[in-house]
Write a protein that holds these residues in place. Sequence first.
Motif, PDB file in Angstrom:
ATOM      1  N   ARG A 169       0.891  -1.451  -0.212  1.00  0.00           N
ATOM      2  CA  ARG A 169      -0.013   0.212  -0.196  1.00  0.00           C
ATOM      3  C   ARG A 169       0.915   1.358   0.412  1.00  0.00           C
ATOM      4  O   ARG A 169       0.635   2.678   0.089  1.00  0.00           O
ATOM      5  N   ASN A 170       2.091   1.362  -0.001  1.00  0.00           N
ATOM      6  CA  ASN A 170       3.098   1.991   0.025  1.00  0.00           C
ATOM      7  C   ASN A 170       2.711   3.075   1.495  1.00  0.00           C
ATOM      8  O   ASN A 170       2.790   4.163   1.731  1.00  0.00           O
ATOM      9  N   GLU A 171       2.453   2.176   2.870  1.00  0.00           N
ATOM     10  CA  GLU A 171       1.552   2.906   3.882  1.00  0.00           C
ATOM     11  C   GLU A 171       2.623   2.592   4.481  1.00  0.00           C
ATOM     12  O   GLU A 171       3.459   1.771   4.893  1.00  0.00           O
ATOM     13  N   SER A 172       2.671   3.704   5.710  1.00  0.00           N
ATOM     14  CA  SER A 172       3.247   3.453   6.843  1.00  0.00           C
ATOM     15  C   SER A 172       2.997   3.563   8.824  1.00  0.00           C
ATOM     16  O   SER A 172       1.632   5.385   8.183  1.00  0.00           O
ATOM     17  N   SER A 173       2.373   2.859   9.820  1.00  0.00           N
ATOM     18  CA  SER A 173       2.069   3.450  10.411  1.00  0.00           C
ATOM     19  C   SER A 173       2.673   3.817  11.832  1.00  0.00           C
ATOM     20  O   SER A 173       3.570   3.177  11.783  1.00  0.00           O
ATOM     21  N   TRP A 174       2.809   4.271  12.585  1.00  0.00           N
ATOM     22  CA  TRP A 174       3.327   4.787  13.712  1.00  0.00           C
ATOM     23  C   TRP A 174       2.753   5.087  14.794  1.00  0.00           C
ATOM     24  O   TRP A 174       1.093   5.200  14.747  1.00  0.00           O
ATOM     25  N   VAL A 175       3.034   4.902  16.078  1.00  0.00           N
ATOM     26  CA  VAL A 175       2.416   5.237  17.218  1.00  0.00           C
ATOM     27  C   VAL A 175       2.605   6.863  17.169  1.00  0.00           C
ATOM     28  O   VAL A 175       1.663   7.138  17.845  1.00  0.00           O
ATOM     29  N   GLN A 176       3.518   7.123  16.888  1.00  0.00           N
ATOM     30  CA  GLN A 176       3.502   8.821  17.610  1.00  0.00           C
ATOM     31  C   GLN A 176       3.811   8.994  16.033  1.00  0.00           C
ATOM     32  O   GLN A 176       4.735   8.777  15.700  1.00  0.00           O
ATOM     33  N   LEU A 177       2.956   9.735  15.109  1.00  0.00           N
ATOM     34  CA  LEU A 177       2.970   9.873  13.676  1.00  0.00           C
ATOM     35  C   LEU A 177       4.316  11.089  13.537  1.00  0.00           C
ATOM     36  O   LEU A 177       4.105  11.843  14.034  1.00  0.00           O
ATOM     37  N   VAL A 178       4.637  10.226  12.446  1.00  0.00           N
ATOM     38  CA  VAL A 178       5.872  11.241  11.664  1.00  0.00           C
ATOM     39  C   VAL A 178       5.586  11.826  10.000  1.00  0.00           C
ATOM     40  O   VAL A 178       5.599  10.615   9.187  1.00  0.00           O
ATOM     41  N   ARG A 179       4.987  13.282  10.274  1.00  0.00           N
ATOM     42  CA  ARG A 179       4.468  13.261   8.907  1.00  0.00           C
ATOM     43  C   ARG A 179       5.565  13.200   7.968  1.00  0.00           C
ATOM     44  O   ARG A 179       6.769  13.487   8.194  1.00  0.00           O
ATOM     45  N   LYS A 180       4.984  13.122   6.579  1.00  0.00           N
ATOM     46  CA  LYS A 180       6.260  12.547   5.796  1.00  0.00           C
ATOM     47  C   LYS A 180       6.773  13.670   4.829  1.00  0.00           C
ATOM     48  O   LYS A 180       7.657  13.932   4.622  1.00  0.00           O
ATOM     49  N   ASN A 181       6.065  14.982   5.468  1.00  0.00           N
ATOM     50  CA  ASN A 181       5.941  16.286   4.932  1.00  0.00           C
ATOM     51  C   ASN A 181       6.894  17.173   5.962  1.00  0.00           C
ATOM     52  O   ASN A 181       6.956  18.461   5.931  1.00  0.00           O
ATOM     53  N   GLU A 182       7.511  16.258   7.034  1.00  0.00           N
ATOM     54  CA  GLU A 182       8.209  16.889   8.334  1.00  0.00           C
ATOM     55  C   GLU A 182       9.587  16.828   8.744  1.00  0.00           C
ATOM     56  O   GLU A 182       9.907  15.130   8.125  1.00  0.00           O
ATOM     57  N   ALA A 183      10.262  17.574   9.038  1.00  0.00           N
ATOM     58  CA  ALA A 183      11.712  16.706   9.212  1.00  0.00           C
ATOM     59  C   ALA A 183      11.997  15.680  10.557  1.00  0.00           C
ATOM     60  O   ALA A 183      10.977  16.862  11.737  1.00  0.00           O
ATOM     61  N   GLY A 184      12.052  15.323  11.257  1.00  0.00           N
ATOM     62  CA  GLY A 184      12.686  15.019  12.610  1.00  0.00           C
ATOM     63  C   GLY A 184      12.570  13.600  12.696  1.00  0.00           C
ATOM     64  O   GLY A 184      11.774  12.807  12.470  1.00  0.00           O
ATOM     65  N   LEU A 185      12.500  12.731  13.616  1.00  0.00           N
ATOM     66  CA  LEU A 185      12.458  11.608  14.479  1.00  0.00           C
ATOM     67  C   LEU A 185      12.246  11.105  15.892  1.00  0.00           C
ATOM     68  O   LEU A 185      11.477  11.026  15.830  1.00  0.00           O
ATOM     69  N   ALA A 186      14.098  11.687  16.202  1.00  0.00           N
ATOM     70  CA  ALA A 186      13.749  11.518  17.300  1.00  0.00           C
ATOM     71  C   ALA A 186      13.003  12.371  18.287  1.00  0.00           C
ATOM     72  O   ALA A 186      12.673  12.198  19.552  1.00  0.00           O
ATOM     73  N   SER A 187      13.353  13.478  17.734  1.00  0.00           N
ATOM     74  CA  SER A 187      12.500  14.621  18.623  1.00  0.00           C
ATOM     75  C   SER A 187      11.077  14.843  18.332  1.00  0.00           C
ATOM     76  O   SER A 187       9.991  14.891  18.984  1.00  0.00           O
ATOM     77  N   ARG A 188      10.589  13.514  17.424  1.00  0.00           N
ATOM     78  CA  ARG A 188       8.789  13.062  17.141  1.00  0.00           C
ATOM     79  C   ARG A 188       8.347  12.022  18.450  1.00  0.00           C
ATOM     80  O   ARG A 188       6.581  11.263  18.002  1.00  0.00           O
ATOM     81  N   MET A 189       9.363  11.515  18.738  1.00  0.00           N
ATOM     82  CA  MET A 189       8.999  10.244  19.937  1.00  0.00           C
ATOM     83  C   MET A 189       8.075  10.792  20.979  1.00  0.00           C
ATOM     84  O   MET A 189       8.169  11.184  21.665  1.00  0.00           O
ATOM     85  N   ALA A 190       7.202   9.558  21.246  1.00  0.00           N
ATOM     86  CA  ALA A 190       6.542   9.209  22.327  1.00  0.00           C
ATOM     87  C   ALA A 190       7.756   9.671  23.794  1.00  0.00           C
ATOM     88  O   ALA A 190       8.313   8.156  23.262  1.00  0.00           O
ATOM     89  N   HIS A 191       6.630   9.389  24.900  1.00  0.00           N
ATOM     90  CA  HIS A 191       7.359   9.366  25.693  1.00  0.00           C
ATOM     91  C   HIS A 191       7.148   7.885  26.207  1.00  0.00           C
ATOM     92  O   HIS A 191       5.935   7.181  26.840  1.00  0.00           O
ATOM     93  N   LEU A 192       8.011   6.902  26.810  1.00  0.00           N
ATOM     94  CA  LEU A 192       7.830   5.854  27.768  1.00  0.00           C
ATOM     95  C   LEU A 192       8.284   6.240  28.644  1.00  0.00           C
ATOM     96  O   LEU A 192       9.855   6.084  29.313  1.00  0.00           O
ATOM     97  N   GLU A 193       7.713   6.458  30.316  1.00  0.00           N
ATOM     98  CA  GLU A 193       7.606   7.243  30.964  1.00  0.00           C
ATOM     99  C   GLU A 193       8.033   6.194  32.767  1.00  0.00           C
ATOM    100  O   GLU A 193       7.016   5.161  32.151  1.00  0.00           O
TER     101      GLU A 193
END
Length: 329
Positions: free
Chosen positions: A93-117
């Motif tokens: 499907r050329n598809e990616s599903s995320w727990v914490q959404l990372v949009r294709k038109n936005e930069a960043g990966l580590a800064s967009r993670m959810a928090h495991l507390e």
Amino acid sequence: MVEADALVVYLDPHHDHLTGAQFGVSAAGVQRDALSYNDQFLDVTWDAVWASAVQVDAQGWVVEMRIALSQLRFPAADRYTWGINVQRVIQRRNESSWVQLVRKNEAGLASRMAHLEDIAGITPPGTLELMPYVTSRAEFIEPPITGSPFNDGARAFGAAGMDLKYGVTNSLTLDATFNPDFGQVEVDPAVVNLTQFEVFFEERRPFFTEGAKVFGNFGRSGASEYWGFFRPEPTLFYSRRIGRAPQGRVVTPYSDVPATTTILGAAKLVGRTRRGWTLGALDAVTGREHARLSDGVQTTTRAIEPLTYSLILPGAAATNQLRRHQGAA
């Protein structure tokens, strides 16, 4: 894995919103791991030791991962907050599903993670790995020149050495190697160089590829979005010169010339400080190499590469500036 369904787990144990590690498994059970730095760039040369298993049934597929804490770096604390994200890739499907959404038109990966507390009950494990080796090989190749006193078509070789990995602190790792063997590394492509300039080959030797981004970024402007547009990125350190082919030339009817310079020993210290500075240091010693020469009557030796000491100190890459720009705590 890029062309297959996969599940990828992203972790940020330092919780600095800049660095992390990723572990991916395809539906066929193929593993892939990498380190992330500067929020969005990946170092795929990292080779962690972890386990995974995949089961395929009529409803789809299930994956289980087991990642030892010894493969991650994090400071000692009573309680932890880690960054975490999970990506499911559905290739058809050329598809990616995320727990914490990372949009294709936005930069960043580590800064967009959810928090495991509220992670508790774990401590950074000590790391000490020793890997001695002994190798032997034989060649049965018709010599290019008949009558050579150095090669009658059958030659034997042997070597011994050791690799070491030691966790100096929870965030600093020392790698050392003594007389390393890179026989399993892919051979460089054949190139005919008719110019006065050096040919640059990709680094594939494990000791130099792990943590190479610390030294590869040496000379960059520091901006996470710097791609080298409009100006070339300077290459201030080229690791393939360590252990290169001897540069001396011999002209004689018969000769026995080493193919590479022997790396007597090398050490590398890579890690980060509590203030978020990335550090790196590399030290290597290569031996003095000699060629055996013969005119058919008399045999002599000649030095074709001197004893060489290399020390690379790229300094510290300031990630604190990036952190302030991204507003990370």
